[in-house]
Design a protein around this motif. Sequence first.
Motif, PDB file in Angstrom:
ATOM      1  N   PHE A 151       0.907  -1.179  -0.004  1.00  0.00           N
ATOM      2  CA  PHE A 151       0.010   0.047  -0.001  1.00  0.00           C
ATOM      3  C   PHE A 151       0.909   1.277   0.046  1.00  0.00           C
ATOM      4  CE2 PHE A 151      -2.789  -3.282   2.093  1.00  0.00           C
ATOM      5  CZ  PHE A 151      -3.722  -3.294   1.178  1.00  0.00           C
ATOM      6  N   ASP A 152       2.216   1.216  -0.501  1.00  0.00           N
ATOM      7  CA  ASP A 152       3.175   2.205  -0.763  1.00  0.00           C
ATOM      8  C   ASP A 152       3.522   3.041   0.594  1.00  0.00           C
ATOM      9  OD1 ASP A 152       4.445   3.701  -2.528  1.00  0.00           O
ATOM     10  OD2 ASP A 152       2.928   5.146  -3.086  1.00  0.00           O
ATOM     11  N   GLY A 153       3.491   2.105   1.433  1.00  0.00           N
ATOM     12  CA  GLY A 153       3.956   2.587   2.842  1.00  0.00           C
ATOM     13  C   GLY A 153       5.234   3.092   2.660  1.00  0.00           C
ATOM     14  N   LEU A 154       6.226   2.974   2.373  1.00  0.00           N
ATOM     15  CA  LEU A 154       7.588   3.546   2.159  1.00  0.00           C
ATOM     16  C   LEU A 154       7.407   4.690   1.502  1.00  0.00           C
ATOM     17  CD1 LEU A 154      10.726   3.226   2.603  1.00  0.00           C
ATOM     18  CD2 LEU A 154      10.818   2.313   0.402  1.00  0.00           C
ATOM     19  N   ARG A 155       6.836   5.253   0.449  1.00  0.00           N
ATOM     20  CA  ARG A 155       6.837   6.396  -0.004  1.00  0.00           C
ATOM     21  C   ARG A 155       6.004   7.356   0.830  1.00  0.00           C
ATOM     22  NH1 ARG A 155       3.305   9.586  -2.204  1.00  0.00           N
ATOM     23  NH2 ARG A 155       1.361   7.881  -2.162  1.00  0.00           N
ATOM     24  N   ILE A 156       4.909   6.869   1.421  1.00  0.00           N
ATOM     25  CA  ILE A 156       4.119   7.829   2.272  1.00  0.00           C
ATOM     26  C   ILE A 156       5.061   8.264   3.594  1.00  0.00           C
ATOM     27  CG2 ILE A 156       1.914   7.614   4.030  1.00  0.00           C
ATOM     28  CD1 ILE A 156       0.742   5.778   2.059  1.00  0.00           C
ATOM     29  N   LEU A 157       5.640   7.084   4.283  1.00  0.00           N
ATOM     30  CA  LEU A 157       6.656   7.672   5.288  1.00  0.00           C
ATOM     31  C   LEU A 157       7.566   8.673   4.923  1.00  0.00           C
ATOM     32  CD1 LEU A 157       6.631   4.314   7.154  1.00  0.00           C
ATOM     33  CD2 LEU A 157       4.997   6.430   7.692  1.00  0.00           C
ATOM     34  N   LYS A 158       8.235   8.440   3.920  1.00  0.00           N
ATOM     35  CA  LYS A 158       9.307   9.278   3.441  1.00  0.00           C
ATOM     36  C   LYS A 158       8.567  10.713   3.108  1.00  0.00           C
ATOM     37  CE  LYS A 158      12.788   6.269   1.489  1.00  0.00           C
ATOM     38  NZ  LYS A 158      13.538   6.214   0.015  1.00  0.00           N
ATOM     39  N   ASP A 159       7.432  10.655   2.357  1.00  0.00           N
ATOM     40  CA  ASP A 159       6.744  12.078   2.253  1.00  0.00           C
ATOM     41  C   ASP A 159       6.408  12.646   3.755  1.00  0.00           C
ATOM     42  OD1 ASP A 159       6.923  11.559  -0.287  1.00  0.00           O
ATOM     43  OD2 ASP A 159       5.004  11.116  -0.651  1.00  0.00           O
ATOM     44  N   ILE A 160       5.953  12.032   4.538  1.00  0.00           N
ATOM     45  CA  ILE A 160       5.624  12.592   5.922  1.00  0.00           C
ATOM     46  C   ILE A 160       6.970  13.084   6.587  1.00  0.00           C
ATOM     47  CG2 ILE A 160       4.723  11.920   8.290  1.00  0.00           C
ATOM     48  CD1 ILE A 160       2.761  10.083   6.886  1.00  0.00           C
ATOM     49  N   GLU A 161       7.756  12.451   6.566  1.00  0.00           N
ATOM     50  CA  GLU A 161       9.085  12.856   7.072  1.00  0.00           C
ATOM     51  C   GLU A 161       9.784  14.085   6.598  1.00  0.00           C
ATOM     52  OE1 GLU A 161      12.998  10.331   8.947  1.00  0.00           O
ATOM     53  OE2 GLU A 161      12.711  10.128   6.675  1.00  0.00           O
ATOM     54  N   ARG A 162       9.526  14.063   5.204  1.00  0.00           N
ATOM     55  CA  ARG A 162      10.299  15.237   4.363  1.00  0.00           C
ATOM     56  C   ARG A 162       9.383  16.386   4.720  1.00  0.00           C
ATOM     57  NH1 ARG A 162       9.116  13.865  -0.943  1.00  0.00           N
ATOM     58  NH2 ARG A 162       7.356  15.026  -0.450  1.00  0.00           N
ATOM     59  N   ASP A 163       8.216  16.275   4.629  1.00  0.00           N
ATOM     60  CA  ASP A 163       7.298  17.631   4.566  1.00  0.00           C
ATOM     61  C   ASP A 163       6.800  17.941   6.013  1.00  0.00           C
ATOM     62  OD1 ASP A 163       7.362  17.361   2.020  1.00  0.00           O
ATOM     63  OD2 ASP A 163       5.582  16.153   1.896  1.00  0.00           O
ATOM     64  N   ASN A 164       7.180  17.322   7.199  1.00  0.00           N
ATOM     65  CA  ASN A 164       6.559  17.604   8.589  1.00  0.00           C
ATOM     66  C   ASN A 164       7.639  17.448   9.472  1.00  0.00           C
ATOM     67  OD1 ASN A 164       3.453  17.682   8.211  1.00  0.00           O
ATOM     68  ND2 ASN A 164       4.348  15.756   7.093  1.00  0.00           N
ATOM     69  N   THR A 165       9.000  18.212   9.257  1.00  0.00           N
ATOM     70  CA  THR A 165      10.061  18.172   9.934  1.00  0.00           C
ATOM     71  C   THR A 165       9.984  18.802  11.395  1.00  0.00           C
ATOM     72  OG1 THR A 165      10.875  19.986   8.691  1.00  0.00           O
ATOM     73  CG2 THR A 165      11.952  18.093   8.363  1.00  0.00           C
ATOM     74  N   GLU A 166       9.102  19.920  11.266  1.00  0.00           N
ATOM     75  CA  GLU A 166       8.804  20.810  12.438  1.00  0.00           C
ATOM     76  C   GLU A 166       7.793  20.370  13.270  1.00  0.00           C
ATOM     77  OE1 GLU A 166       7.966  24.777  11.225  1.00  0.00           O
ATOM     78  OE2 GLU A 166      10.070  25.040  10.400  1.00  0.00           O
ATOM     79  N   GLU A 167       6.805  19.721  12.548  1.00  0.00           N
ATOM     80  CA  GLU A 167       5.845  19.041  13.278  1.00  0.00           C
ATOM     81  C   GLU A 167       6.093  17.751  14.164  1.00  0.00           C
ATOM     82  OE1 GLU A 167       1.042  18.107  12.719  1.00  0.00           O
ATOM     83  OE2 GLU A 167       1.941  18.823  10.930  1.00  0.00           O
ATOM     84  N   LEU A 168       6.894  16.962  13.679  1.00  0.00           N
ATOM     85  CA  LEU A 168       7.176  15.547  14.104  1.00  0.00           C
ATOM     86  C   LEU A 168       8.141  15.935  15.182  1.00  0.00           C
ATOM     87  CD1 LEU A 168       7.754  13.553  11.067  1.00  0.00           C
ATOM     88  CD2 LEU A 168       6.176  12.916  12.678  1.00  0.00           C
ATOM     89  N   ASP A 169       7.763  15.408  16.582  1.00  0.00           N
ATOM     90  CA  ASP A 169       8.789  15.605  17.616  1.00  0.00           C
ATOM     91  C   ASP A 169       9.747  14.496  17.381  1.00  0.00           C
ATOM     92  OD1 ASP A 169       7.726  12.978  18.330  1.00  0.00           O
ATOM     93  OD2 ASP A 169       6.230  13.880  19.977  1.00  0.00           O
ATOM     94  N   ASP A 170      10.899  14.493  18.082  1.00  0.00           N
ATOM     95  CA  ASP A 170      11.915  13.564  18.051  1.00  0.00           C
ATOM     96  C   ASP A 170      11.515  12.195  18.125  1.00  0.00           C
ATOM     97  OD1 ASP A 170      13.650  15.754  17.831  1.00  0.00           O
ATOM     98  OD2 ASP A 170      14.169  15.520  19.763  1.00  0.00           O
TER      99      ASP A 170
END
Length: 656
Positions: A151-170
Motif C-alpha cells: 500500500f505504498d507505505g515506504l513512499r508515504i512515510l518518506k513524504d511525511i518525514e520530508r514535509d513535516n520536520t517541524e511538526e514531528l517530535d524527536d
Amino acid sequence: MSEAEKCEFATSHDKNGNDDMEVVTAVKKFVDKLSSDEKKLITTSSKVLQNLVCKFQQLQASKVNFQDRYRQGAEQEASDSDLTTSDLLSFLWNLSDRTVLVPWLLNTGLANIILACLKTLKLSSKTAESIINIIQNISRHDEGVDELNKFDGLRILKDIERDNTEELDDSNNLLISMTIVNLSTVEQIRSDNKRKNRIINQLLQVTIDAAKSEYYRNKTGLHVSEALVVFTKLFLDDRSLEYVLNHAETDPQLTVSTTIALFVDLLFEFRDAFAVEDRLKQVTCTALLNILWSISFQDQYKSRLKQNNVLLKTIRSLAMDNSEKMIDRKISRSMESMASAANGILYNLNLTSDANKSTISDTLTVSNMENGKPMIMISYAHGNNQFCDKILAELEKYQHLFGIWIDRDHCSSSEALWEKIARGIGQAKLVVSLLSQDYFNSRSCRKEVHFAIRRNKPIIPIYIGEPGDCDWLDIHIADLKYVRFKSNTTELDPAKLQELLKTIEATIKETQGQSLQPQQAEQHSIPVQSRKETERIQSTTFDVKKAPEEWTRDDIQKWFHSHNAPDALVKLFDFQSVAEMNQYALKLKADSKNEFLKYGQRYAKDQNGIELEEYIFDRFKNALLNLPGRPTETANLSMSSSSKTSPPKSNTCIIV
C-alpha cells in the motif's frame, strides 16, 4: 514497543502517575493472556478484531466528514469520537507489539487503513502517535513489511518525514525513520546516503543512552532492542557498518574500539537471555550476535574481537546452546538465530576448525557421484527457490558429465545442516552461486562464499536479473566469467543455458587439466569451448614472473585486481606504467591521509555521491606500496593498522 510498556516506563520515572495507568496495565495483562494462547485467540477472536478495525475506520471517516461540515456543538461530538478512537488504538497498539500476532492483524486490512488515516492526521496529535507506533510494530514482521509496501507505505512515510520536520517530535521522527529502514531494501538504504547516516546517528545514540539505563531504555522509553534490530538490517550493507564504526556522530563521540565495546558489553548483559522467558532479552541477545557476526566478516576488525577472551568464551557457550526458544517473536529476514550467529562469528575468527565443520556423517543430497565424475555445488538464497528449481532441472540433464550437490533446506539455522553444506563445498569441484538481492542480504550465503574462498573453490556467478551491487562479493568476483538470466521469465534462455554449461566445463577443465567427456547420449554433451573463450578466461591470470618494466596497462589492472582494488578507483589514476605507479607511491607514503581525502571527493563525484571507504583506499594503497622492487619497509602501510594485503594469486577462476 507497546503503549503499555511505554506508559509503564514513564510512570516508573514519575511519582505523580495518574489513574490511566490502571487501564493501561489491564490492557497489557489482557494482551499477555491472549498471546499466550494464540490458537484459541485466532479461532475465536478474528471476527471481533475485524469488527474493531472496521469501527476504527468508520470513526475516522466520520470525524473527517464532520470536520468538513463543521457546526455548532461539534466540540463535544468530536471529543466523544476521539475517546472511542483512542481506546481502539490503545488496544491495537498493544496487540501489534506481539510480533507473532501481526499476520493475524494484517488479515483485518489494518495496514491499509492506518496508512490512509495517517495521511489525514495532524502529526502532533495523540492519534497520530498511536498510529505511528502501530505501523512501526507491524514493520518488524516480514509479512508486515510486504503488506505495508503493498500500500505504498515506504513512499508515504518518506513524504511525511520530508514535509513535516517541524511538526514531528524527536520520538515520532525516530520511529518513522526506523520504519523506513524496515521497509527498504539494502539497495534503497545505501542509495540515500544522507538519510542513512542521519538514522544511524540516531540509532547509535539510542543504544548509548539505553545502555546506561537500568531498564535499557532511552529517555523516551525506547528499548535498546528496537535500535539493535534495525542495525541488523543496516549492517547487511558494509558501508553502513563502516559508517557506524568510524564516522557516526554521537554524544559522547565514539571510536572504533568504543563502538565495538558498546555492543560487546551489551552482549555480556544479555547473554543469559534464553535461560528465562523474556522476549525482549532474547531479541536483544540475538540482535547483538548478528551485529557482531557482521563485524567479524571484516578483516580489519577481527583482531579486536579475538583479543577479548571473555567475549570468545561467551560466544562459544552460546554456540553450543541447543535450548534456544524465542518467546513471542519471529526472527526477521535480517537476522539469523542465536546459534547460527554465534557459530558464524567463531567461523569467521577461525576458531572452529574445518575438520569440525565437515565431520557429519549424514547422507548428502548428491546426484551421480560414482565413476569419479566431478561434482558442482549450487549455492542460493531461500527467496530464489523457483529460479533454483529451473537451473537444477536443466543441469540434471547432464548428470552423465557431473554430479550435483544441493540442499533445499540450507536456510535452516541447524548447525548440523551447515556442516553438511560445508562438506558439500569441500567435495565440489566448483560452486555455482545464484546471485540476487536476497543472496546479498543473507549472512548464511555470505558464510558459504567465504568457506568456498577459503577452500580455493572456483565460483561461477549467475546473476538473476539486476540484483545491484554488493561490496563484500564484488571484490571477489570482479574478474570471473558470469552468466546473467532475466528474472521475470517463465522459461530460461537457451542461449544463456549453453553459456552456463560452457563456463562450467571450462572451469572444471582448469581444475582437472582435461576436458569433460560425455558418457551418455551425444545430444547432452557440453559444446567444447573455443580457443578464444579459453584465452579470455586465462587473461584474468596475473603473470608474477613478468618483469615490472614490461607491464602493460592490462598487467597494471590485474595487479590492482590481485589486491582487490576496485576498477572505479583505479580508473581515476589511469596509470600508464610501473614508473608512474612508483612515483605516486612515494607521494602516497608521504601523505596518505591527504590523498585519501582528495581522491575521495573525486570518487564520490564520479560515482554519483557514493563515498570512498577508507578500507577500500587501503587496498589500492597497499597495491602500490607492495610493487615488485619497492623497499620492503613500505609494504603493508595503511591508515588502519589492522589492514592486511593478500599476495597476488595466479589460479584462473579461483577467487582470492
